[in-house]
Design a protein around this motif. Structure first.
Motif, PDB file in Angstrom:
ATOM      1  N   TYR A  41     -13.097 -11.596   4.321  1.00 50.90           N
ATOM      2  CA  TYR A  41     -11.885 -11.603   4.833  1.00 50.90           C
ATOM      3  C   TYR A  41     -11.691 -13.345   5.363  1.00 50.90           C
ATOM      4  O   TYR A  41     -11.913 -12.942   6.822  1.00 50.90           O
ATOM      5  CB  TYR A  41     -11.200 -10.548   5.003  1.00 50.90           C
ATOM      6  N   ASP A  42     -10.526 -14.130   5.668  1.00 52.47           N
ATOM      7  CA  ASP A  42     -10.645 -15.037   5.854  1.00 52.47           C
ATOM      8  C   ASP A  42      -9.496 -14.462   7.159  1.00 52.47           C
ATOM      9  O   ASP A  42      -9.262 -15.385   8.295  1.00 52.47           O
ATOM     10  CB  ASP A  42     -10.372 -16.646   5.007  1.00 52.47           C
ATOM     11  N   TYR A  43      -7.976 -14.333   6.316  1.00 56.15           N
ATOM     12  CA  TYR A  43      -6.528 -14.162   7.512  1.00 56.15           C
ATOM     13  C   TYR A  43      -6.836 -12.012   7.483  1.00 56.15           C
ATOM     14  O   TYR A  43      -6.833 -11.809   6.435  1.00 56.15           O
ATOM     15  CB  TYR A  43      -6.197 -14.628   6.938  1.00 56.15           C
ATOM     16  N   TRP A  44      -6.001 -12.286   9.521  1.00 55.77           N
ATOM     17  CA  TRP A  44      -5.979 -11.223   9.052  1.00 55.77           C
ATOM     18  C   TRP A  44      -4.341 -11.098   9.977  1.00 55.77           C
ATOM     19  O   TRP A  44      -3.682 -11.726  10.248  1.00 55.77           O
ATOM     20  CB  TRP A  44      -7.125 -10.460  10.261  1.00 55.77           C
ATOM     21  N   GLY A  45      -3.516  -9.961   9.503  1.00 56.44           N
ATOM     22  CA  GLY A  45      -2.132  -9.632  10.142  1.00 56.44           C
ATOM     23  C   GLY A  45      -2.741  -8.799  11.424  1.00 56.44           C
ATOM     24  O   GLY A  45      -4.017  -8.705  11.741  1.00 56.44           O
ATOM     25  N   GLN A  46      -1.642  -8.391  12.116  1.00 55.78           N
ATOM     26  CA  GLN A  46      -1.673  -7.864  13.291  1.00 55.78           C
ATOM     27  C   GLN A  46      -1.531  -6.023  13.152  1.00 55.78           C
ATOM     28  O   GLN A  46      -1.468  -5.112  14.754  1.00 55.78           O
ATOM     29  CB  GLN A  46      -0.760  -8.043  14.189  1.00 55.78           C
ATOM     30  N   GLY A  47      -1.367  -5.718  12.221  1.00 61.14           N
ATOM     31  CA  GLY A  47      -1.747  -4.509  11.886  1.00 61.14           C
ATOM     32  C   GLY A  47       0.090  -4.039  12.021  1.00 61.14           C
ATOM     33  O   GLY A  47       0.905  -3.999  12.813  1.00 61.14           O
ATOM     34  N   THR A  48       0.346  -2.582  11.871  1.00 64.48           N
ATOM     35  CA  THR A  48       1.537  -1.440  11.565  1.00 64.48           C
ATOM     36  C   THR A  48       1.097  -0.582  11.989  1.00 64.48           C
ATOM     37  O   THR A  48      -0.193   0.186  11.355  1.00 64.48           O
ATOM     38  CB  THR A  48       2.061  -1.762  10.689  1.00 64.48           C
ATOM     39  N   GLN A  49       1.520   0.364  13.244  1.00 63.18           N
ATOM     40  CA  GLN A  49       0.889   2.155  13.024  1.00 63.18           C
ATOM     41  C   GLN A  49       0.808   3.280  11.871  1.00 63.18           C
ATOM     42  O   GLN A  49       2.865   2.772  11.967  1.00 63.18           O
ATOM     43  CB  GLN A  49       1.629   2.170  14.857  1.00 63.18           C
ATOM     44  N   VAL A  50       0.439   3.644  11.702  1.00 60.30           N
ATOM     45  CA  VAL A  50       0.898   4.807  10.586  1.00 60.30           C
ATOM     46  C   VAL A  50       1.080   6.062  11.335  1.00 60.30           C
ATOM     47  O   VAL A  50      -0.657   6.214  11.670  1.00 60.30           O
ATOM     48  CB  VAL A  50       0.357   4.752   9.345  1.00 60.30           C
ATOM     49  N   THR A  51       1.072   6.840  11.992  1.00 61.60           N
ATOM     50  CA  THR A  51       1.196   8.228  12.669  1.00 61.60           C
ATOM     51  C   THR A  51       1.264   9.764  11.727  1.00 61.60           C
ATOM     52  O   THR A  51       2.712   9.352  11.255  1.00 61.60           O
ATOM     53  CB  THR A  51       1.439   8.406  14.016  1.00 61.60           C
ATOM     54  N   VAL A  52       0.520  10.209  11.241  1.00 63.86           N
ATOM     55  CA  VAL A  52       0.778  11.569  10.210  1.00 63.86           C
ATOM     56  C   VAL A  52       1.019  12.823  11.810  1.00 63.86           C
ATOM     57  O   VAL A  52      -0.271  12.804  11.954  1.00 63.86           O
ATOM     58  CB  VAL A  52       0.018  11.206   9.330  1.00 63.86           C
ATOM     59  N   PHE A  53       1.812  13.944  11.422  1.00 65.21           N
ATOM     60  CA  PHE A  53       1.324  14.690  12.330  1.00 65.21           C
ATOM     61  C   PHE A  53       1.848  16.141  11.206  1.00 65.21           C
ATOM     62  O   PHE A  53       2.372  16.327   9.988  1.00 65.21           O
ATOM     63  CB  PHE A  53       2.852  14.305  13.705  1.00 65.21           C
ATOM     64  N   ALA A  54       1.011  16.791  11.747  1.00 61.00           N
ATOM     65  CA  ALA A  54       0.695  18.400  11.353  1.00 61.00           C
ATOM     66  C   ALA A  54       2.085  19.109  11.004  1.00 61.00           C
ATOM     67  O   ALA A  54       2.702  19.014  11.988  1.00 61.00           O
ATOM     68  CB  ALA A  54      -0.235  19.055  11.282  1.00 61.00           C
ATOM     69  N   LEU A  68       0.419  -0.978   0.167  1.00 58.92           N
ATOM     70  CA  LEU A  68       0.248   0.105   0.375  1.00 58.92           C
ATOM     71  C   LEU A  68       0.645   1.187  -0.059  1.00 58.92           C
ATOM     72  O   LEU A  68       1.699   1.136   0.994  1.00 58.92           O
ATOM     73  CB  LEU A  68      -0.745   0.214   1.302  1.00 58.92           C
ATOM     74  N   GLN A  69       0.883   2.053  -0.851  1.00 63.48           N
ATOM     75  CA  GLN A  69       1.595   2.638  -1.021  1.00 63.48           C
ATOM     76  C   GLN A  69       0.903   4.020  -1.069  1.00 63.48           C
ATOM     77  O   GLN A  69      -0.476   4.334  -1.461  1.00 63.48           O
ATOM     78  CB  GLN A  69       2.116   2.877  -3.047  1.00 63.48           C
ATOM     79  N   MET A  70       1.456   5.119   0.226  1.00 66.29           N
ATOM     80  CA  MET A  70       0.532   6.276   0.877  1.00 66.29           C
ATOM     81  C   MET A  70       0.923   7.501   0.692  1.00 66.29           C
ATOM     82  O   MET A  70       2.464   7.877   1.312  1.00 66.29           O
ATOM     83  CB  MET A  70      -0.298   5.698   1.930  1.00 66.29           C
ATOM     84  N   ASN A  71       0.549   8.010  -0.257  1.00 65.26           N
ATOM     85  CA  ASN A  71       1.206   9.315  -0.295  1.00 65.26           C
ATOM     86  C   ASN A  71      -0.121  10.568   0.054  1.00 65.26           C
ATOM     87  O   ASN A  71      -0.901  10.461   0.384  1.00 65.26           O
ATOM     88  CB  ASN A  71       1.491   9.821  -2.353  1.00 65.26           C
ATOM     89  N   PHE A  72       0.778  11.503  -0.409  1.00 65.82           N
ATOM     90  CA  PHE A  72       0.443  13.123   0.754  1.00 65.82           C
ATOM     91  C   PHE A  72      -0.921  13.036   1.998  1.00 65.82           C
ATOM     92  O   PHE A  72      -2.030  13.142   1.960  1.00 65.82           O
ATOM     93  CB  PHE A  72      -0.866  13.478  -1.623  1.00 65.82           C
ATOM     94  N   LEU A  73      -0.148  11.809   2.679  1.00 62.46           N
ATOM     95  CA  LEU A  73      -0.624  12.093   4.208  1.00 62.46           C
ATOM     96  C   LEU A  73      -1.446  12.561   4.909  1.00 62.46           C
ATOM     97  O   LEU A  73      -1.174  13.742   5.069  1.00 62.46           O
ATOM     98  CB  LEU A  73       0.265  10.813   4.823  1.00 62.46           C
ATOM     99  N   ARG A  74      -2.356  12.805   5.428  1.00 66.14           N
ATOM    100  CA  ARG A  74      -2.509  13.958   6.495  1.00 66.14           C
ATOM    101  C   ARG A  74      -3.113  12.613   7.438  1.00 66.14           C
ATOM    102  O   ARG A  74      -3.202  11.507   8.156  1.00 66.14           O
ATOM    103  CB  ARG A  74      -4.276  14.254   5.992  1.00 66.14           C
TER     104      ARG A  74
END
Length: 122
Positions: free
Chosen positions: A109-122, A81-87
């Motif tokens: 959806y049958d299978y899930w990952g544990q997740g990864t944190q994305v933090t966008v600061f102003a 997942l390429q994420m540009n112009f993050l807010r």
């Protein structure tokens, strides 16, 4: 059972970019459709993007359309997942998921990952 592992999250300034990766921890024999979802603190988990098993079709939530891009890797059931112009409102835990259909519905959806944190600061 498929164990998915996400990576690539982190802290980024608004307007910046991040690339999330998701891959199974073991070899898989089945091609799955893959999706990305996110959950902000105190909110429900929401759909972000999905891609069919063939990679020919992808879907996005309105809030990320034009800024995020989902793609499949060469390895089976690897997705990016390429994420540009993050807010700042993109701040959330991002989850990848695998299922038979690339839909917006979490229950497909049958299978899930544990997740990864994305933090966008102003």
């Amino acid at each position: 059972q498929v164990h998915l592992v996400e990576s690539g999250g982190g802290l980024v300034q608004a307007g910046g970019s991040l690339r999330l990766s998701c891959a199974p921890s073991e070899r898989t024999d089945v091609d799955y459709a893959m999706g990305w979802f996110r959950q902000a603190a105190g909110k429900e988990r929401d759909f972000v993007a999905a891609i069919t098993w063939s990679g020919l079709n992808s879907y996005y939530s309105e809030s990320v359309k034009g800024r995020f891009a989902i793609s499949r890797g060469n390895a089976k059931n690897t997705v990016y997942l390429q994420m540009n112009f993050l807010r700042p409102e993109d701040t959330a835990v991002y989850y990848c998921a695998a299922g038979a259909w690339g839909t917006r519905r979490q229950d497909q959806y049958d299978y899930w990952g544990q997740g990864t944190q994305v933090t966008v600061f102003a």
